[in-house]
Design a protein around this motif. Structure first.
Motif, PDB file in Angstrom:
ATOM      1  N   LEU A 273      23.192   6.949  59.799  1.00 39.57           N
ATOM      2  CA  LEU A 273      23.472   6.392  59.071  1.00 39.57           C
ATOM      3  C   LEU A 273      23.517   5.175  58.090  1.00 39.57           C
ATOM      4  O   LEU A 273      24.573   5.050  57.091  1.00 39.57           O
ATOM      5  CB  LEU A 273      24.833   5.422  60.290  1.00 39.57           C
ATOM      6  CG  LEU A 273      25.897   6.546  61.892  1.00 39.57           C
ATOM      7  CD1 LEU A 273      26.820   5.965  62.516  1.00 39.57           C
ATOM      8  CD2 LEU A 273      26.505   7.652  60.255  1.00 39.57           C
ATOM      9  N   MET A 274      22.975   4.423  58.308  1.00 44.94           N
ATOM     10  CA  MET A 274      21.885   3.235  57.673  1.00 44.94           C
ATOM     11  C   MET A 274      21.019   4.057  57.002  1.00 44.94           C
ATOM     12  O   MET A 274      20.248   4.558  57.882  1.00 44.94           O
ATOM     13  CB  MET A 274      21.701   3.010  58.542  1.00 44.94           C
ATOM     14  CG  MET A 274      22.159   1.437  58.028  1.00 44.94           C
ATOM     15  SD  MET A 274      23.724   0.620  56.886  1.00 44.94           S
ATOM     16  CE  MET A 274      24.773   0.040  58.270  1.00 44.94           C
ATOM     17  N   PRO A 275      20.874   3.828  55.674  1.00 44.18           N
ATOM     18  CA  PRO A 275      19.247   4.027  55.426  1.00 44.18           C
ATOM     19  C   PRO A 275      18.137   2.405  55.803  1.00 44.18           C
ATOM     20  O   PRO A 275      18.963   1.804  56.291  1.00 44.18           O
ATOM     21  CB  PRO A 275      19.528   4.067  53.327  1.00 44.18           C
ATOM     22  CG  PRO A 275      20.751   3.467  53.587  1.00 44.18           C
ATOM     23  CD  PRO A 275      21.524   3.329  54.649  1.00 44.18           C
ATOM     24  N   ASP A 276      17.262   2.643  54.705  1.00 43.43           N
ATOM     25  CA  ASP A 276      16.284   1.386  55.528  1.00 43.43           C
ATOM     26  C   ASP A 276      16.896   0.728  54.335  1.00 43.43           C
ATOM     27  O   ASP A 276      17.316   1.113  53.226  1.00 43.43           O
ATOM     28  CB  ASP A 276      14.687   2.108  55.410  1.00 43.43           C
ATOM     29  CG  ASP A 276      14.279   2.965  56.180  1.00 43.43           C
ATOM     30  OD1 ASP A 276      15.041   3.346  57.687  1.00 43.43           O
ATOM     31  OD2 ASP A 276      13.869   3.732  56.390  1.00 43.43           O
ATOM     32  N   ALA A 277      16.494  -0.571  54.531  1.00 47.56           N
ATOM     33  CA  ALA A 277      16.499  -2.068  53.352  1.00 47.56           C
ATOM     34  C   ALA A 277      15.711  -1.016  52.304  1.00 47.56           C
ATOM     35  O   ALA A 277      14.871  -0.646  52.268  1.00 47.56           O
ATOM     36  CB  ALA A 277      16.290  -2.496  54.441  1.00 47.56           C
ATOM     37  N   ASN A 278      16.102  -1.988  50.760  1.00 42.50           N
ATOM     38  CA  ASN A 278      15.635  -1.608  50.200  1.00 42.50           C
ATOM     39  C   ASN A 278      14.462  -2.699  49.776  1.00 42.50           C
ATOM     40  O   ASN A 278      14.135  -3.251  49.938  1.00 42.50           O
ATOM     41  CB  ASN A 278      16.885  -2.703  48.888  1.00 42.50           C
ATOM     42  CG  ASN A 278      16.245  -2.134  47.758  1.00 42.50           C
ATOM     43  OD1 ASN A 278      14.994  -1.837  47.362  1.00 42.50           O
ATOM     44  ND2 ASN A 278      17.755  -2.055  47.037  1.00 42.50           N
TER      45      ASN A 278
END
Length: 394
Positions: A273-278
């Motif tokens: 659901l959540m991409p890795d942090a930028n």
């Protein structure tokens, strides 16, 4: 390079030819070119030079594949927490992710079931009010107690909060310091909150996004989980450098979760659901927390001055209620008894008549109010306040 908080920066940058930079800004491009935007929580100041230099070095590398959270970043946040909050956290407690708002929604999915109650205290930053609906949960709200006399602060109404708790309530979305009122909660308020949390066995997500912008001299933030260690196993603390160092567009935040069970549920729910942090956001966060303290201190001086300017100007606006914020760069204005009191949306009326964009209080759960962002240069603030004088100045 000495920080410059006085010179306006052109953030509109109208599109020219293909060689002209055009970086659209939510704050500056939502309304027309003749509007001064004092709405979204986005400052008009250049970020610390150490952040700019760190980003430049990372960009020069030229490869932007999937990254990892650096151990040096984890240690930098550990050091920041110890020196600024007196709270000893551990690297394993940290979960970096792209933003505090995604973390709020993720927490609802991780710690509640469909139909469970998600409680928050109003007025509140609008995404708080949307989490329950967006995740199929039951929205629950309790109102703060407005100032009882001019200049007095907003306060936590513990009776209203308890009355809003039902057998279905599972999660409390908490904001400390508070957005939009600018309250830095007092110990007695937090003690009452902690008692309710323990008695009703709630899980708390504590959004502490503005905690590094306490405006009163000598004020020091204490995270909710640090203030009440016995409750730390049911608290997820959310931090980010975005508001303090003006890095919101780089989407990097951190959830601090001491309890292994909650941490696993949170991380497992994030998968898919959540991409890795930028990768650039992580670089910026480390540079900000490691080298940004002198810049932050100068920013606080500027914001204190702007707050005083606002106090003096609002005093000349008949019927406008205002309690000077104790934190951040946001002012919460009660316009219900002002010259715009009959308007359905005073913020819309000010946009039309004054050419100044404020955030509409209805979005925070309190119609008739507006939030003003004074995190801009003195030149821009003065121009906007002069326009507001023409409409609100009696």
């Amino acid at each position: 390079m000495k920080p410059d908080f006085a010179t306006p920066i052109d953030r509109r940058q109208p599109r020219g030819d293909d060689r002209s930079p055009h970086w659209p800004s939510q704050k500056w491009h939502r309304h027309g070119d003749d509007v001064l935007p004092l709405w979204v929580a986005d400052m008009d100041f250049r970020s610390p030079e150490a952040v700019v230099e760190a980003l430049s070095a990372r960009i020069d590398h030229g490869v932007f594949g999937y990254g990892l959270v650096a151990e040096s970043l984890e240690q930098t946040l550990i050091d920041w927490s110890a020196s600024h909050y007196g709270w000893d956290i551990e690297a394993r407690w940290q979960h970096w992710l792209p933003g505090v708002v995604p973390a709020l929604h993720l927490a609802s999915l991780a710690f509640t079931e469909p139909g469970d109650g998600v409680l928050t205290v109003t007025p509140i930053y609008p995404p708080f009010l949307q989490v329950a609906r967006r995740t199929g949960r039951l929205p629950q709200q309790a109102a703060m107690r407005p100032p009882q006399a001019p200049g007095e602060p907003w306060t936590l109404d513990l009776e209203a909060l308890e009355a809003a708790i039902t057998e279905r309530t599972r999660l409390l979305l908490w904001c400390q310091p508070h957005n939009p009122t600018g309250r830095a909660w007092r110990r007695e308020e937090l003690e009452g909150l902690a008692e309710l949390v323990e008695r009703h066995r709630l899980i708390v997500v504590s959004d502490e996004l503005h905690c590094d912008l306490l405006l009163d001299e000598g004020a020091r933030h204490q995270p909710l989980a640090a203030a009440f260690p016995a409750l730390a196993d049911r608290i997820i603390t959310l931090w980010a450098p975005s508001k303090t160092f003006n890095l919101a567009g780089l989407t990097a935040a951190c959830a601090i979760c001491p309890d292994a069970g909650l941490r696993k549920r949170f991380r497992d729910t994030a998968k898919g659901l959540m991409p890795d942090a930028n990768v650039l956001g992580l670089v910026a966060a480390e540079a900000a927390y490691r080298h940004g303290e002198p810049w932050r201190q100068e920013l606080l001086t500027v914001l204190r001055g702007h707050r005083q300017t606002l106090v003096e100007r609002v005093a000349g606006w008949p019927g406008v209620g205002f309690s000077a914020p104790e934190s951040t760069y946001l002012a919460w204005l009660d316009l219900r008894q002002s010259t715009l009191g009959a308007e359905k949306s005073p913020a819309s009326a000010l946009l039309e008549r004054a050419g100044v964009a404020l955030s509409d209080g209805a979005d925070f759960g309190w119609p008739g109010f507006a939030r003003l962002n004074f995190g801009t240069t003195a030149i821009q603030l003065d121009e906007a306040l002069a326009r507001l004088d023409q409409v609100l100045g009696g």
